[in-house]
Design a protein around this motif. Structure first.
Motif, PDB file in Angstrom:
ATOM      1  N   SER A 190       0.692  -1.382   0.112  1.00  0.00           N
ATOM      2  CA  SER A 190      -0.024  -0.025   0.131  1.00  0.00           C
ATOM      3  C   SER A 190       0.715   1.296  -0.011  1.00  0.00           C
ATOM      4  N   PHE A 191       0.388   2.080  -0.908  1.00  0.00           N
ATOM      5  CA  PHE A 191       1.126   3.573  -0.614  1.00  0.00           C
ATOM      6  C   PHE A 191      -0.167   4.481  -0.131  1.00  0.00           C
ATOM      7  N   ASP A 192       0.078   4.883   0.979  1.00  0.00           N
ATOM      8  CA  ASP A 192      -0.951   5.762   1.921  1.00  0.00           C
ATOM      9  C   ASP A 192      -0.135   6.804   2.465  1.00  0.00           C
ATOM     10  N   SER A 193      -0.853   8.156   2.108  1.00  0.00           N
ATOM     11  CA  SER A 193      -0.820   9.477   2.744  1.00  0.00           C
ATOM     12  C   SER A 193       0.438   9.911   2.440  1.00  0.00           C
ATOM     13  N   ASN A 194       1.122   9.726   1.117  1.00  0.00           N
ATOM     14  CA  ASN A 194       2.336  10.136   0.782  1.00  0.00           C
ATOM     15  C   ASN A 194       2.027  11.617   0.024  1.00  0.00           C
ATOM     16  N   THR A 195       2.911  12.373  -0.154  1.00  0.00           N
ATOM     17  CA  THR A 195       2.816  13.744  -0.809  1.00  0.00           C
ATOM     18  C   THR A 195       3.961  14.376  -1.748  1.00  0.00           C
ATOM     19  N   ALA A 196       3.528  14.826  -2.751  1.00  0.00           N
ATOM     20  CA  ALA A 196       4.685  15.365  -3.544  1.00  0.00           C
ATOM     21  C   ALA A 196       3.965  16.791  -4.196  1.00  0.00           C
ATOM     22  N   GLU A 197       5.115  17.618  -3.909  1.00  0.00           N
ATOM     23  CA  GLU A 197       4.872  19.119  -4.250  1.00  0.00           C
ATOM     24  C   GLU A 197       4.677  19.291  -5.696  1.00  0.00           C
ATOM     25  N   ASP A 198       4.961  18.223  -6.641  1.00  0.00           N
ATOM     26  CA  ASP A 198       4.809  18.556  -7.931  1.00  0.00           C
ATOM     27  C   ASP A 198       3.927  17.199  -8.518  1.00  0.00           C
ATOM     28  N   ASN A 199       4.316  16.235  -8.882  1.00  0.00           N
ATOM     29  CA  ASN A 199       3.622  15.076  -9.653  1.00  0.00           C
ATOM     30  C   ASN A 199       4.007  13.856  -8.778  1.00  0.00           C
ATOM     31  N   GLY A 200       2.798  12.887  -8.946  1.00  0.00           N
ATOM     32  CA  GLY A 200       2.915  11.588  -8.321  1.00  0.00           C
ATOM     33  C   GLY A 200       3.054  11.513  -6.803  1.00  0.00           C
ATOM     34  N   GLY A 201       1.949  11.696  -6.172  1.00  0.00           N
ATOM     35  CA  GLY A 201       1.918  11.739  -4.630  1.00  0.00           C
ATOM     36  C   GLY A 201       2.331  10.514  -4.065  1.00  0.00           C
ATOM     37  N   GLY A 202       1.874   9.282  -4.794  1.00  0.00           N
ATOM     38  CA  GLY A 202       2.054   7.929  -4.372  1.00  0.00           C
ATOM     39  C   GLY A 202       3.453   7.411  -5.095  1.00  0.00           C
ATOM     40  N   ILE A 203       3.517   7.497  -6.418  1.00  0.00           N
ATOM     41  CA  ILE A 203       4.624   6.988  -7.211  1.00  0.00           C
ATOM     42  C   ILE A 203       4.421   8.004  -8.234  1.00  0.00           C
ATOM     43  N   TYR A 204       5.821   8.260  -8.699  1.00  0.00           N
ATOM     44  CA  TYR A 204       6.048   8.828 -10.091  1.00  0.00           C
ATOM     45  C   TYR A 204       6.872   8.097 -10.785  1.00  0.00           C
ATOM     46  N   LEU A 205       6.479   7.527 -12.107  1.00  0.00           N
ATOM     47  CA  LEU A 205       6.877   6.551 -13.022  1.00  0.00           C
ATOM     48  C   LEU A 205       7.175   7.187 -14.342  1.00  0.00           C
ATOM     49  N   THR A 206       8.335   7.189 -14.907  1.00  0.00           N
ATOM     50  CA  THR A 206       8.529   7.730 -16.166  1.00  0.00           C
ATOM     51  C   THR A 206       9.472   6.835 -16.998  1.00  0.00           C
ATOM     52  N   GLY A 207       8.867   6.285 -18.314  1.00  0.00           N
ATOM     53  CA  GLY A 207       9.814   5.659 -18.948  1.00  0.00           C
ATOM     54  C   GLY A 207       9.452   3.949 -18.764  1.00  0.00           C
ATOM     55  N   GLY A 208       8.258   3.743 -18.086  1.00  0.00           N
ATOM     56  CA  GLY A 208       8.015   2.494 -17.733  1.00  0.00           C
ATOM     57  C   GLY A 208       6.622   2.458 -17.574  1.00  0.00           C
ATOM     58  N   SER A 209       6.229   1.021 -17.534  1.00  0.00           N
ATOM     59  CA  SER A 209       4.655   0.906 -17.090  1.00  0.00           C
ATOM     60  C   SER A 209       4.470   0.431 -15.749  1.00  0.00           C
ATOM     61  N   LEU A 210       3.343   0.728 -15.228  1.00  0.00           N
ATOM     62  CA  LEU A 210       2.752   0.195 -13.865  1.00  0.00           C
ATOM     63  C   LEU A 210       1.755  -0.690 -13.893  1.00  0.00           C
ATOM     64  N   THR A 211       1.989  -2.064 -13.559  1.00  0.00           N
ATOM     65  CA  THR A 211       0.835  -3.174 -13.463  1.00  0.00           C
ATOM     66  C   THR A 211       0.685  -3.696 -12.279  1.00  0.00           C
ATOM     67  N   MET A 212      -0.694  -3.689 -12.057  1.00  0.00           N
ATOM     68  CA  MET A 212      -1.221  -3.960 -10.735  1.00  0.00           C
ATOM     69  C   MET A 212      -2.188  -5.019 -10.770  1.00  0.00           C
ATOM     70  N   GLU A 227      -1.778  -0.653 -16.188  1.00  0.00           N
ATOM     71  CA  GLU A 227      -2.550  -1.937 -16.115  1.00  0.00           C
ATOM     72  C   GLU A 227      -3.321  -2.092 -14.840  1.00  0.00           C
ATOM     73  N   LEU A 228      -4.369  -2.363 -14.764  1.00  0.00           N
ATOM     74  CA  LEU A 228      -5.074  -2.309 -13.508  1.00  0.00           C
ATOM     75  C   LEU A 228      -5.929  -3.888 -13.701  1.00  0.00           C
ATOM     76  N   ASN A 229      -5.142  -4.933 -13.016  1.00  0.00           N
ATOM     77  CA  ASN A 229      -5.951  -6.375 -13.344  1.00  0.00           C
ATOM     78  C   ASN A 229      -5.995  -7.016 -12.163  1.00  0.00           C
ATOM     79  N   LEU A 254      -7.484  -1.117 -18.133  1.00  0.00           N
ATOM     80  CA  LEU A 254      -8.268  -1.255 -17.132  1.00  0.00           C
ATOM     81  C   LEU A 254      -8.991  -2.674 -17.261  1.00  0.00           C
ATOM     82  N   TYR A 255      -8.591  -3.558 -16.829  1.00  0.00           N
ATOM     83  CA  TYR A 255      -9.306  -4.829 -16.959  1.00  0.00           C
ATOM     84  C   TYR A 255     -10.078  -5.296 -15.657  1.00  0.00           C
ATOM     85  N   LYS A 256      -9.706  -5.025 -14.372  1.00  0.00           N
ATOM     86  CA  LYS A 256     -10.482  -5.038 -13.293  1.00  0.00           C
ATOM     87  C   LYS A 256      -9.910  -4.702 -11.959  1.00  0.00           C
ATOM     88  N   GLY A 257     -10.615  -3.934 -11.082  1.00  0.00           N
ATOM     89  CA  GLY A 257      -9.905  -2.957 -10.113  1.00  0.00           C
ATOM     90  C   GLY A 257     -10.888  -1.887 -10.063  1.00  0.00           C
TER      91      GLY A 257
END
Length: 199
Positions: free
Chosen positions: A34-56, A81-83, A109-112
């Motif tokens: 879990s990513f819970d209650s994180n903060t970013a002053e610009d982008n991506g409060g939980g995760i910032y990902l560039t040049g790659g994919s996020l599969t859940m 990918e939400l699966n 978005l497959y399921k989630g």
């Protein structure tokens, strides 16, 4: 590649991007945790990902905040990918893309679920940049109770709010569009979302 199967990223703060985690040039695979209650002053409060994919296939982003884009996750140059039945973005907040901000990749978005996320401007659940979106669900995709045009307290903001559940950016005359494929074997439920102005 970053593989996350359990654990908690909690109450971390980034002065620029990626409150919980910052990943450049690699993929993130998440089956739990879990990513819970994180903060970013610009982008991506939980995760910032560039040049790659996020599969859940599991795991959650909850109560994360970004000043600009992607309260839960900011994904640039890769797919989302939400699966998984337990894969979720819940009650995250950002100016654009309360749950997720996606640019340069496809939303698979497959399921989630995207539940109760808020954007001050556009895309309460998810902000998708300039593309034709075709969802092919394999289970239940629930996009519900998200808001656009509201502040973090759920009060009407002073910005134009568009696309409470889903916002697809694009100029007039562009090929930005949204549809659900007839090949879907599941169901896409977009319900009880609230935009201050449009959508």
């Amino acid at each position: 590649t970053l593989n996350i199967s359990n654990g908690l990223f909690n109450k971390n703060i980034a002065t620029i991007n990626g409150g919980g985690a910052y990943v450049s040039g690699g993929d993130i695979t998440m089956s739990g945790g879990s990513f819970d209650s994180n903060t970013a002053e610009d982008n991506g409060g939980g995760i910032y990902l560039t040049g790659g994919s996020l599969t859940m296939t599991g795991g959650s982003f909850k109560n994360n905040k970004a000043t600009n884009g992607g309260g839960g996750a900011y994904v640039s140059g890769g797919d989302l990918e939400l699966n998984g039945d337990t894969a979720s973005f819940t009650e995250n907040y950002a100016t654009n893309g309360g749950g997720v901000y996606l640019t340069g990749g496809k939303p698979n978005l497959y399921k989630g679920s995207l539940l109760g996320n808020i954007a001050l401007k556009d895309g309460g659940g998810i902000y998708i940049d300039k593309q034709q979106v075709i969802l092919v669900s394999k289970g239940e995709v629930l996009i519900s109770q998200n808001k656009a045009g509201y502040n973090q307290l759920g009060e009407e903001g002073n910005q134009i709010g568009r696309g409470a559940g889903i916002f697809i950016g694009g100029e007039i005359g562009s090929e930005a569009s949204f549809s659900v494929s007839k090949e879907s074997t599941g169901v896409v439920s977009i319900t009880d979302n609230q935009a201050k102005d449009f959508g």
